[in-house]
Design a protein around this motif. Structure first.
Motif, PDB file in Angstrom:
ATOM      1  N   ARG A   1      -0.643   7.081  10.536  1.00  0.00           N
ATOM      2  CA  ARG A   1      -1.829   6.207  10.527  1.00  0.00           C
ATOM      3  C   ARG A   1      -2.336   6.012   9.096  1.00  0.00           C
ATOM      4  O   ARG A   1      -2.649   4.907   8.668  1.00  0.00           O
ATOM      5  CB  ARG A   1      -2.946   6.803  11.398  1.00  0.00           C
ATOM      6  CG  ARG A   1      -2.962   6.290  12.829  1.00  0.00           C
ATOM      7  CD  ARG A   1      -4.325   6.512  13.493  1.00  0.00           C
ATOM      8  NE  ARG A   1      -4.905   7.809  13.255  1.00  0.00           N
ATOM      9  CZ  ARG A   1      -4.679   8.894  14.015  1.00  0.00           C
ATOM     10  NH1 ARG A   1      -3.847   8.818  15.043  1.00  0.00           N
ATOM     11  NH2 ARG A   1      -5.259  10.031  13.740  1.00  0.00           N
ATOM     12  N   ASN A   2      -2.442   7.141   8.353  1.00  0.00           N
ATOM     13  CA  ASN A   2      -2.908   7.088   6.967  1.00  0.00           C
ATOM     14  C   ASN A   2      -1.991   6.217   6.109  1.00  0.00           C
ATOM     15  O   ASN A   2      -2.450   5.414   5.298  1.00  0.00           O
ATOM     16  CB  ASN A   2      -2.963   8.499   6.361  1.00  0.00           C
ATOM     17  CG  ASN A   2      -4.158   9.294   6.851  1.00  0.00           C
ATOM     18  OD1 ASN A   2      -5.096   8.739   7.408  1.00  0.00           O
ATOM     19  ND2 ASN A   2      -4.118  10.607   6.682  1.00  0.00           N
TER      20      ASN A   2
ATOM     21  N   PHE B   1      -0.800   1.560   3.003  1.00  0.00           N
ATOM     22  CA  PHE B   1       0.187   0.545   2.624  1.00  0.00           C
ATOM     23  C   PHE B   1      -0.383  -0.865   2.789  1.00  0.00           C
ATOM     24  O   PHE B   1      -0.144  -1.742   1.967  1.00  0.00           O
ATOM     25  CB  PHE B   1       1.464   0.685   3.452  1.00  0.00           C
ATOM     26  CG  PHE B   1       2.314   1.871   3.068  1.00  0.00           C
ATOM     27  CD1 PHE B   1       1.916   2.754   2.075  1.00  0.00           C
ATOM     28  CD2 PHE B   1       3.519   2.104   3.706  1.00  0.00           C
ATOM     29  CE1 PHE B   1       2.696   3.845   1.721  1.00  0.00           C
ATOM     30  CE2 PHE B   1       4.315   3.190   3.357  1.00  0.00           C
ATOM     31  CZ  PHE B   1       3.909   4.064   2.360  1.00  0.00           C
ATOM     32  N   GLY B   2      -1.149  -1.051   3.853  1.00  0.00           N
ATOM     33  CA  GLY B   2      -1.780  -2.352   4.095  1.00  0.00           C
ATOM     34  C   GLY B   2      -2.766  -2.700   2.993  1.00  0.00           C
ATOM     35  O   GLY B   2      -2.778  -3.829   2.483  1.00  0.00           O
ATOM     36  N   GLU B   3      -3.579  -1.712   2.600  1.00  0.00           N
ATOM     37  CA  GLU B   3      -4.588  -1.951   1.564  1.00  0.00           C
ATOM     38  C   GLU B   3      -3.947  -2.148   0.190  1.00  0.00           C
ATOM     39  O   GLU B   3      -4.396  -2.970  -0.613  1.00  0.00           O
ATOM     40  CB  GLU B   3      -5.591  -0.799   1.521  1.00  0.00           C
ATOM     41  CG  GLU B   3      -6.488  -0.777   2.756  1.00  0.00           C
ATOM     42  CD  GLU B   3      -7.647   0.198   2.636  1.00  0.00           C
ATOM     43  OE1 GLU B   3      -8.025   0.542   1.502  1.00  0.00           O
ATOM     44  OE2 GLU B   3      -8.155   0.615   3.687  1.00  0.00           O
TER      45      GLU B   3
ATOM     46  N   ALA C   1       2.973   2.223  -6.107  1.00  0.00           N
ATOM     47  CA  ALA C   1       1.708   2.737  -5.556  1.00  0.00           C
ATOM     48  C   ALA C   1       1.938   3.372  -4.179  1.00  0.00           C
ATOM     49  O   ALA C   1       1.364   4.417  -3.855  1.00  0.00           O
ATOM     50  CB  ALA C   1       0.677   1.612  -5.461  1.00  0.00           C
ATOM     51  N   ARG C   2       2.798   2.753  -3.372  1.00  0.00           N
ATOM     52  CA  ARG C   2       3.129   3.319  -2.055  1.00  0.00           C
ATOM     53  C   ARG C   2       3.811   4.686  -2.204  1.00  0.00           C
ATOM     54  O   ARG C   2       3.500   5.628  -1.464  1.00  0.00           O
ATOM     55  CB  ARG C   2       4.057   2.374  -1.293  1.00  0.00           C
ATOM     56  CG  ARG C   2       3.364   1.128  -0.740  1.00  0.00           C
ATOM     57  CD  ARG C   2       4.376   0.238  -0.055  1.00  0.00           C
ATOM     58  NE  ARG C   2       3.742  -0.902   0.589  1.00  0.00           N
ATOM     59  CZ  ARG C   2       4.143  -1.418   1.748  1.00  0.00           C
ATOM     60  NH1 ARG C   2       5.171  -0.896   2.384  1.00  0.00           N
ATOM     61  NH2 ARG C   2       3.520  -2.449   2.265  1.00  0.00           N
ATOM     62  N   ASP C   3       4.753   4.761  -3.135  1.00  0.00           N
ATOM     63  CA  ASP C   3       5.463   6.039  -3.356  1.00  0.00           C
ATOM     64  C   ASP C   3       4.491   7.133  -3.786  1.00  0.00           C
ATOM     65  O   ASP C   3       4.599   8.287  -3.349  1.00  0.00           O
ATOM     66  CB  ASP C   3       6.549   5.872  -4.428  1.00  0.00           C
ATOM     67  CG  ASP C   3       7.734   5.055  -3.922  1.00  0.00           C
ATOM     68  OD1 ASP C   3       7.874   4.916  -2.689  1.00  0.00           O
ATOM     69  OD2 ASP C   3       8.512   4.547  -4.759  1.00  0.00           O
ATOM     70  N   LEU C   4       3.541   6.769  -4.639  1.00  0.00           N
ATOM     71  CA  LEU C   4       2.536   7.746  -5.079  1.00  0.00           C
ATOM     72  C   LEU C   4       1.695   8.212  -3.895  1.00  0.00           C
ATOM     73  O   LEU C   4       1.418   9.410  -3.737  1.00  0.00           O
ATOM     74  CB  LEU C   4       1.629   7.132  -6.155  1.00  0.00           C
ATOM     75  CG  LEU C   4       2.244   6.975  -7.552  1.00  0.00           C
ATOM     76  CD1 LEU C   4       1.377   6.070  -8.418  1.00  0.00           C
ATOM     77  CD2 LEU C   4       2.417   8.333  -8.228  1.00  0.00           C
TER      78      LEU C   4
ATOM     79  N   ILE D   1      -6.374   5.592  -2.711  1.00  0.00           N
ATOM     80  CA  ILE D   1      -5.605   4.334  -2.679  1.00  0.00           C
ATOM     81  C   ILE D   1      -5.803   3.566  -3.989  1.00  0.00           C
ATOM     82  O   ILE D   1      -4.841   3.104  -4.608  1.00  0.00           O
ATOM     83  CB  ILE D   1      -6.029   3.468  -1.464  1.00  0.00           C
ATOM     84  CG1 ILE D   1      -5.576   4.136  -0.163  1.00  0.00           C
ATOM     85  CG2 ILE D   1      -5.454   2.058  -1.566  1.00  0.00           C
ATOM     86  CD1 ILE D   1      -6.192   3.544   1.103  1.00  0.00           C
ATOM     87  N   ALA D   2      -7.068   3.435  -4.414  1.00  0.00           N
ATOM     88  CA  ALA D   2      -7.380   2.709  -5.655  1.00  0.00           C
ATOM     89  C   ALA D   2      -6.693   3.360  -6.859  1.00  0.00           C
ATOM     90  O   ALA D   2      -6.148   2.674  -7.727  1.00  0.00           O
ATOM     91  CB  ALA D   2      -8.898   2.685  -5.869  1.00  0.00           C
TER      92      ALA D   2
END
Length: 222
Positions: free
Chosen positions: A15-16, A21-23, A41-44, A63-64
């Protein structure tokens, strides 16, 4: 019961990841960032999730910060202000989370330079190419002469643009530049004072040649 707990944890992780990923994708699209920033950013964020580093942390700030770090790593840096405006996460939270993740992930972030910011700031200020070229050359001369030694890349970029815009007859107010750059008007004017004091050494014939309108007489006295 152990299996159920593991399944619930896996579900929560999924879920997280989906939300993050969407954001991240939405933010990269809005900022017109290339696919490599999205994937980095996704990998991080995946590493943050796998190592459970977000526990007790603001997920939006995580996320930011992943986007901020990805931009730095791929030499397409964005300022804290730009990431804040996009994600609505306070600058203080991103700064704190950046330090935390950099330490925990060992994530290298290449330092941001005033050169990286110049083109974007000039575009946001609707300046013509002559003003941008002038600002870039001023920045190079200021570096060679250490005129703004110790100043942040953002304030250097802002001050050089302020000086260049007046020099070539496309003046932009320090207040407007401060809004685009994300530093105070006072910070830009203080850096400009140093540039102005060194103007006869900084402003070469090549810089004056960037525009037929260019003249030292247009420079405002601090």
């Amino acid at each position: 019961t152990h299996d159920r707990v593991a399944a619930q944890r896996h579900e929560r992780q999924e879920r997280n990841l989906m939300r993050a990923f969407g954001e991240i994708s939405a933010a990269c699209t809005t900022m017109d960032l290339p696919p490599v920033i999205n994937s980095t950013a996704r990998d991080l964020f995946k590493r943050v999730e796998a190592e459970n580093l977000h526990r007790g942390k603001n997920i939006d700030a995580i996320i930011a910060t992943c986007i901020f770090l990805a931009c730095r790593q791929k030499s397409l840096p964005r300022t804290f202000k730009e990431i804040c405006a996009l994600t609505k996460v306070p600058r203080k939270d991103i700064g704190r989370t950046f330090k935390f993740l950099k330490e925990k992930l060992g994530a290298e972030a290449s330092p941001m330079s005033s050169d990286d910011l110049m083109t974007r700031f000039c575009a946001n200020l609707s300046l013509l190419s002559s003003a941008q070229e002038c600002a870039v050359m001023l920045n190079q001369m200021a570096k060679q002469r250490d005129t703004l030694a110790g100043k942040s890349p953002v304030s250097i970029a802002g001050a050089c643009i302020y000086m260049a815009s007046h020099l070539v007859g496309q003046p932009r107010d320090a207040k407007v530049i401060s809004h685009v750059a994300g530093v105070s008007e006072v910070t830009i004017k203080n850096s400009y004072k140093l540039l102005f004091a060194d103007r006869y050494q900084l402003v070469s014939d090549a810089i004056l040649g960037t525009s037929p309108m260019a003249s030292l007489e247009y420079l405002p006295v601090p």
